[in-house]
Design a protein around this motif. Structure first.
Motif: not given
Length: 670
Positions: A457-460, A493-495, A526-527, A530-532
């Protein structure tokens, strides 16, 4: 009845014959008939005129069938029929029954009261094969001739059975096929099966070259009824014969005996080398070397009613001849490859293990070592789990044996590329050998973890970034020259997923791609989401960063994965093989891969490259276009077959000694 006179000249001035003459009949009416037939005046004195046998048709002689079957030699006579008449046309019974145009040498006299001529042989071409009527003969002669051919006897087998002697016309499909036999390459099958005389058939159906090795000669599927047509009727007296057959696998032996004239003949369907029919051994070798399954071949033979030997015979052939030849041939080719590698300054090799079953229940583990520059398999080590105390230790043991072999042959290693097996990492670190990880293995592991996170959830949003992240792994490995630079590029890749393209690390301060402005803000992460957070935790783990630093910058083990697919053809995981049997099949897979790995791309007749569409399992519901390669070759099969028949079968001792020198571990269960 005419008499044969030697040393006379034929009445035809263009005839160059010097023997086999027949004097003109004493009967005046018959003499005038002869003169009229050859165009001479009826008043010609015939007391000194002679005609050679060349100017009589075969029907003019009572015993022409004896000549046709090679039962008349230079000491025997041709008996003219009462109503025989010469002709200026060159009928030449000898040219019809022999490969030369010379006339038969007839004796000075004969016993006119004799009913039959003595059954002596003469080297003349016949409708039967060479030496067919002798105790020892070649089987190719019978199998090479069409079964519906007229054997020249008074009553054919079809007439004897009450059937029509006219051959049935073949279907158009058979007539359109091009004949592969070199003897019939200039004539169609329809012409060969129609009403040709024996002369034209004998000239077109030539026996195989005796210099051709037995295993390289052509073979045909012959029906039992067609074989029996050749033996049901005696070729001498045309009476029914007593025929007895014996079978041994694909081998058939036929014994023919005529109770009237005591004619006998023994025919074998294939040569016998030693005490082994060559066809049986050849079939066993063909099944083994091609990677086929004897069980499946047996089903095909049963469905077609083809005769086949038992599985025990196949195993006996494999142990005695085939497996020693395979091991010898692999060792010979391996020595050549290792000798070539020992002359290079630095060698980059790749290694990977394949287990015969998944998880930790494998019995065998085959470790393959490949020269990544030439895409050549240089060594295969087969390890049984009870040798090392469990299946989890087989990969390390296989690598140790391969490295020991390379060192003993003087091969200087630059580095080795493998997967991220912990025991292999520790072993190579202790040996001070430069070790790189294959990028595909790491990308596969990260993609599985990303897919699992994207389903939460919230990581789609992570699902849209999966391809980019995987591509970033390959780009990081290929564009970096040092371990710190790989880590710096990897963490950017995180940036990038947050639409930030400038970085704090001085080793890689800015993205190299063109920066474009986008109106779709929803695709960026967005930083504080939950997905990030989960993505950052996955990509910056201590072990992940450690593995990224050792990604291979040049060569990968994708060739080894392709080789593992070839192994499935020769040694499937769902089939149980003994230790030596699996080892030999691994060697065959390696020889097949080395011969066909670098095949060129196929092209049309106009030179246009060909491509094909594939659907790899790694790309779900997606296809890709790949170059279509030329057809594979099987030179290693021909070389091993020559080795089996020409050397191993002749003297198997040195080859079996090499096989017995291979240490075979004890079975897992007593």
């Amino acid at each position: 009845m005419s008499e044969a006179i030697m040393g006379r000249k034929c009445l035809f001035p263009w005839c160059k014959s010097s023997n086999g003459f027949h004097m003109f009949p004493r009967d005046a009416a018959r003499a005038r008939l002869w003169l009229r037939a050859v165009g001479w005046p009826s008043t010609t004195d015939t007391s000194k005129l002679y005609v050679c046998s060349k100017h009589f048709s075969r029907e003019s002689f009572e015993n022409w069938r004896m000549v046709d079957f090679g039962l008349v030699d230079y000491q025997c006579k041709l008996r003219l029929a009462i109503d025989a008449v010469p002709s200026p046309e060159d009928f030449s019974i000898l040219s019809e029954a022999s490969t030369s145009s010379a006339c038969i040498q007839l004796p000075l006299s004969r016993d006119v009261s004799c009913q039959t001529d003595p059954l002596e042989t003469h080297t003349v071409g016949t409708q039967l094969s060479l030496k067919t009527l002798l105790p020892h003969f070649r089987s190719e002669g019978v199998q090479a001739n069409v079964s519906c051919k007229d054997f020249g006897v008074g009553m054919s087998n079809a007439d004897h059975l009450g059937l029509s002697s006219t051959p049935v016309k073949r279907p158009r499909l058979d007539l359109d096929e091009q004949l592969e036999d070199d003897a019939l390459e200039h004539s169609s099958l329809e012409e060969a099966l129609k009403g040709q005389d024996s002369t034209s058939l004998d000239s077109s159906l030539k026996s195989a070259d005796s210099s051709t090795p037995t295993h390289n000669s052509k073979k045909f599927i012959v029906y039992e009824s067609c074989i029996m047509e050749l033996f049901n009727v005696c070729p001498v007296c045309t009476r029914a014969c007593d025929v007895r057959t014996q079978r041994l696998g694909t081998f058939l032996s036929v014994k023919q005996w005529c109770p009237r004239c005591t004619f006998t003949r023994h025919w074998n369907s294939q040569p016998v080398i030693g005490s082994v029919p060559s066809g049986n051994l050849h079939l066993s070798a063909a099944v083994y070397l091609s990677g086929a399954s004897f069980i499946q071949i047996e089903k095909v033979f049963k469905a077609m009613k083809l005769q086949l030997f038992r599985y025990e015979t196949f195993q006996r052939h494999a142990r005695a001849f085939i497996e020693p030849a395979v091991i010898h041939h692999w060792k010979a080719t391996q020595d050549v490859n290792l000798q070539s590698l020992s002359q290079e300054e630095k060698v980059i090799v790749g290694g990977d293990m394949r287990a015969d079953s998944p998880a930790h229940s494998a019995k065998y583990g085959s470790y393959a070592t490949m020269d990544l520059r030439t895409n050549t398999v240089v060594d295969i080590q087969l390890v049984q789990s009870n040798e090392v105390g469990g299946s989890c230790h087989m990969e390390k043991e296989g690598l140790k044996r391969s490295l020991a072999l390379l060192e003993s042959r003087g091969v200087n290693l630059d580095c080795i590329v493998t997967d991220r097996h912990p025991q292999v990492q520790k072993f190579l670190r202790e040996r001070n050998i430069t070790h790189y990880y294959d990028v595909w293995h790491m990308a596969k592991g990260i993609s599985k973890k990303l897919e699992a996170i994207s389903k939460q959830k919230d990581c789609e949003k992570l699902k849209k970034w999966m391809k980019s992240i995987i591509s970033h792994i390959y780009w990081t490995a290929a564009s970096s020259t040092s371990e710190p630079q790989r880590i710096a590029k990897w963490t950017t890749i995180l940036n990038h997923v947050r639409d930030v393209h400038t970085h704090e690390d001085p080793l890689y301060p800015k993205c190299e791609h063109v920066i474009r402005k986008t109106t779709d803000k929803s695709k960026w992460l967005q930083a504080d989401t939950l997905a990030f957070y989960k993505l950052e935790k996955l990509l910056t783990k201590k072990r992940t960063l450690k593995d990224v630093a050792k990604l291979s910058p040049h060569h990968q083990t994708s060739s080894l994965e392709a080789f593992r697919a070839v192994i499935l053809r020769f040694a499937p995981k769902n089939v149980v093989f003994p230790f030596i049997g699996r080892l030999c099949r691994l060697y065959l897979a390696a020889m097949h891969y080395n011969e066909n790995a670098d095949r060129p791309q196929a092209e049309t007749e106009e030179g246009v490259p060909l491509f094909k569409i594939s659907f790899p399992k790694s790309r779900k519901e997606e296809c890709r276009v790949k170059p279509q390669k030329t057809q594979p070759t099987f030179g290693y099969v021909a070389d091993t077959m020559d080795l089996i028949f020409e050397k191993v079968f002749v003297n198997p001792v040195p080859y079996t000694d090499a096989l017995l020198a291979i240490p075979v571990p004890e079975d897992l269960s007593p």
